[in-house]
Design an enzyme around this catalytic site. Structure first.
Site, short mmCIF file in Angstrom:
data_model
loop_
_atom_site.label_atom_id
_atom_site.label_comp_id
_atom_site.label_asym_id
_atom_site.label_seq_id
_atom_site.Cartn_x
_atom_site.Cartn_y
_atom_site.Cartn_z
N ASP A 290 0.87 -1.17 0.00
CA ASP A 290 0.00 0.00 0.00
C ASP A 290 0.92 1.23 0.00
O ASP A 290 2.14 1.12 0.03
CB ASP A 290 -0.98 -0.03 1.18
CG ASP A 290 -2.20 0.85 0.89
OD1 ASP A 290 -2.14 1.69 -0.04
OD2 ASP A 290 -3.22 0.71 1.58
C1 BGC Z 1 -5.10 3.22 0.22
C2 BGC Z 1 -5.24 2.24 -0.90
C3 BGC Z 1 -5.10 2.96 -2.22
C4 BGC Z 1 -3.77 3.67 -2.25
C5 BGC Z 1 -3.50 4.38 -3.57
C6 BGC Z 1 -3.85 4.08 0.09
O1 BGC Z 1 -3.84 5.09 1.01
O2 BGC Z 1 -5.08 2.51 1.45
O3 BGC Z 1 -6.47 1.58 -0.80
O4 BGC Z 1 -5.23 2.05 -3.28
O5 BGC Z 1 -3.75 4.62 -1.21
O6 BGC Z 1 -4.30 5.47 -3.74
#
Ligand code: BGC
Length: 757
Positions: A290
């Site tokens: 993530d």
């Molecule tokens: C989130 C993800 C997301 C990623 C990219 C993160 O903060 O937890 O779900 O895909 O950001 O935007």
């Protein structure tokens, strides 16, 4: 089970080409990957594992010390395998050119983006789509989203989010399918199928990413990013089934979660990634971290440097680094020091290249960048689908005295509440490229169907104010100006019925939006009380991204309609339901707590040693100030007609290990409208090597009945349906006694029993 939706869905996922053709495609992709890999330097390989965001859209904290110029140079040198948040046919073409035209091997980048419930046309938020209890709703929603996103050069969506969520305080409840692993698995498979279609190579599909692996929805106290403590049994029996279903459905990628589990960050969790995902499940796509979750291993206190974090994450099985700058600057040295083997790097790179080949990017890196194709966005066809899916996602929670459906042009209707005239909130959180304020509001929806304009009047009540413009404008109610309430009361006195929109605006739910108070609070509560004092005919239309606590509203409103955040066509879809053009058929995929102190609350809980108040004393499992049951249970939802359940029958009370039994019941439409009912099958394994849930959903079927009509609904139960992760640490069934219910929700049902031999 007969017509087992999961099995049916899995069967439909089998691609249409013959097994021999399929093997050939796989063989030739593998060959191409190997040929390319053999030409790559170690730096180039590591580059494939590096993902940067486009600097003009951030979906996480802005990384320190990032220099855009440096990143452009890195792309040109083949050190960036992927980007996120680059959108639009033109922008993606420009970015792709940097890699393809300048880097030594011209390897195309893969562009990822959070396309969660639509790209420009917004479909219902995933929690709403799950309320349809119809996997086709979820599939179609993702299909539309994929078509629009792919037209803008996106290859890959960071969706579906398939975290089981039992705690309404957690803001990301809105992104998932709720609290149940069976329903969650069906929706997960349907979403993967919707995004990926039959082939990644099509310009109408995108690669999917099942997230967040794992147990992110179990954050302590519902606070986002917080610690997770979970047993292996709950992990296996409750959290992982949707991920397994996504892998079985062919999901291309998996994203780590931000949390630790038992002290180990998911991002560096060998057990999750190597033992289970890539080992037991043989997942052959790639795993992305993530946002900077590799870098955050330091914040968890498990690595002291980015280099150490990179070492832990790559060896544990995280293949790509999102915005962490951990891999690109450290892996080479780690390989040279013998701490990471080149074979580990090769395995990760193979996985990334494989998806790029499957997307067809090596045949034509620009195939998705085509302005002409972007015309599909917001097309009438997509808006029609959005409206249809939205009305199927509405849940009727209460309808006293059959106040609903309303009668067009015959009742004076007072529409009240800022959310009723809000063209933005229905778009929901994670709205990709939706144009701010582009949804059909509830007021517009009502006005679109009521011809006699004099019959509909609007009063806003308290107004919204812009509060903290951070990522996108966040709206809050103006608590200091109550003049709007007076206006609304004036209107309420003059009308036959009040339609009052209450709930949360678009960004009150979503990532980073955990709350300790999930009541309809402040001026909205005051508004309801003031209106109730002068007009008791109130239809509450809820708009929210999580279960909310309704307090006196639950008793005092005549009708309550849960609409979540329904997307671009929200107002039209809600009007379809309010006026009876669509008879509501949704069921809750999450329990509604009576008060926040009950959270986490879910139907498939365990029995305690003291579940019942048999001695009429205080020493049993309960609260002294609140009932322990939810306000509305999982699976609950009404219709304008009524359904009666009768005659539960089992083909046998004994199930032998290789056989199956049939359980059936008759459902009758005893009301005045044609309607759709979701008939639910639950079981309880009475005694196990570990405690078993008091009820578990094991099947459901949707049937349509005209007034007076009856249908017999039959489910098949076999051994496979009763397996679970036992005390022996394996998936198994344990002989013994079971209860079975066929019912309209998780609390009501006709009961039978059988013994597994
Ligand atoms: C989130 C993800 C997301 C990623 C990219 C993160 O903060 O937890 O779900 O895909 O950001 O935007």
């Amino acid at each position: 089970m007969k017509k087992n939706i999961l099995a049916g869905f899995m069967a439909a996922l089998i691609v249409s080409c013959s097994p021999a053709d399929h093997t050939k495609v796989i063989d030739s992709t593998e060959k191409k990957v190997e040929e390319l890999l053999s030409k790559m330097t170690l730096d180039e390989k590591i580059g494939q594992l590096n993902q940067y965001t486009s600097s003009w859209e951030m979906t996480g904290p802005v990384p320190e010390g990032k220099d855009q110029q440096d990143q452009l140079e890195m792309i040109k040198s083949g050190l960036v395998g992927s980007m996120l948040n680059v959108t639009g046919a033109e922008a993606t073409r420009k970015a792709q050119t940097l890699a393809v035209e300048n880097s030594r091997l011209g390897i195309p980048m893969i562009f990822g983006y959070d396309v969660v419930h639509g790209y420009k046309t917004m479909l219902p938020i995933p929690l709403a789509a799950a309320s349809s209890w119809n996997p086709e709703v979820a599939r179609q929603s993702c299909e539309v989203a994929a078509r629009e996103a792919a037209a803008s050069g996106i290859h890959w969506t960071f969706a579906p989010m398939i975290d089981i969520a039992r705690d309404a305080r957690w803001g990301r409840v809105m992104e998932g399918a709720g609290e149940d692993p069976y329903l969650g698995s069906i929706m997960a498979a349907a979403q993967v199928k919707g995004f990926q279609g039959d082939s990644l190579n099509s310009i109408n599909t995108v690669a999917a990413c099942a997230k967040h692996f794992a147990a992110y929805g179990f954050a302590e106290a519902g606070r986002d990013y917080n610690t997770v403590e979970i047993t292996e049994h709950t992990l296996r029996n409750t959290v992982l089934p949707p991920f397994k279903a996504a892998v079985d459905a062919g999901v291309s990628t998996i994203m780590n979660s931000f949390n630790i589990i038992g002290g180990i960050p998911s991002t560096s969790n060998h057990h999750l990634l190597r033992d289970i995902l890539k080992g037991e499940w043989q997942f052959d796509g790639f795993v992305i971290s993530d946002w900077n979750s590799i870098g955050e291993i330091r914040n968890h206190g498990v690595a002291s440097t980015k280099k150490e974090a990179a070492y832990l994450a790559i060896n544990a099985g995280t293949d790509m680094d999102m915005e962490g700058d951990c891999y690109v600057f450290n892996l080479k040295q780690l390989v040279e020091e013998g701490k990471v083997s080149e074979a580990t790097i090769d395995d990760a790179v193979r996985r990334v290249l494989k998806i790029k080949y499957e997307l067809g990017l090596f045949d034509d890196p620009y195939k998705y960048c085509n302005e002409e194709n972007e015309k599909v966005q917001l097309s009438q066809e997509h808006l029609d689908i959005a409206r249809d899916l939205a009305r199927k996602s509405v849940v009727l929670l209460k309808n006293n005295n059959q106040i609903l459906p309303l009668q067009k042009d015959q009742q004076k209707i007072g529409v009240i509440g800022a959310l009723a005239n809000d063209k933005d909130s229905p778009l929901g959180s994670w709205r990709a490229q939706a144009v701010t304020g582009s949804a059909v509001s509830l007021l517009e929806g009502i006005n679109n169907v009521v011809k006699n304009k004099g019959m509909v009047k609007y009063a806003q009540g308290p107004e919204f104010v812009t509060n903290t413009p951070k990522f996108t404008e966040e709206l809050q109610f103006n608590e200091s100006d109550l003049s709007g309430i007076k206006e609304a009361v004036k209107l309420a006195k003059k009308v036959d019925v009040v339609v009052m929109a209450l709930g949360e605006n678009c960004f009150q739910a979503g990532e980073g939006r955990s709350q300790t108070n999930i009541e309809i609070k402040g001026v909205q509560q005051q508004l309801f009380d003031a209106i109730y004092a002068v007009n008791k005919n109130i239809v509450v239309v809820l708009m929210n991204g999580r279960p909310v606590v309704l307090n006196n509203i639950a008793q005092q409103a005549q009708a309550i309609v849960e609409t979540w955040h329904l997307g671009s066509e929200a107002g039209n879809a809600i009007a379809d339901v309010l006026f009876g053009d669509y008879n509501p058929s949704g069921k809750l995929p999450v329990s509604f707590p009576r008060s926040v102190g009950q959270c986490p609350i879910y139907y498939n809980q365990f029995s305690t040693g003291r579940s019942a108040n048999t001695d009429n004393n205080v020493f049993w499992s309960h609260y002294t100030d609140e009932a322990k049951t939810p306000l509305y249970p999982f699976g609950y939802g009404l219709s304008y007609t009524s359904f009666e359940y009768s005659n539960i029958e089992l083909s046998s009370n004994e199930l032998f290990s290789e056989g199956s039994i049939e359980v059936s019941a008759t459902i009758s439409n005893t009301g005045k409208f044609a309607g759709k009912e979701t008939v639910q099958l639950y079981v309880q394994d009475l005694f196990g090597s570990i405690a078993r849930p008091i009820k578990e959903l094991k099947g459901f079927q949707q049937i349509e009945l005209t007034p007076g009509e009856s249908k017999k609904v039959t489910f098949k139960i076999s051994k496979q349906d009763l397996t679970y992760y036992t005390a022996q640490g394996k998936w198994d069934v344990e002989p013994g006694d079971f209860k079975v219910w066929i019912g309209t929700n998780s609390q009501e049902g006709l009961e039978g029993n059988f013994t597994l031999n």
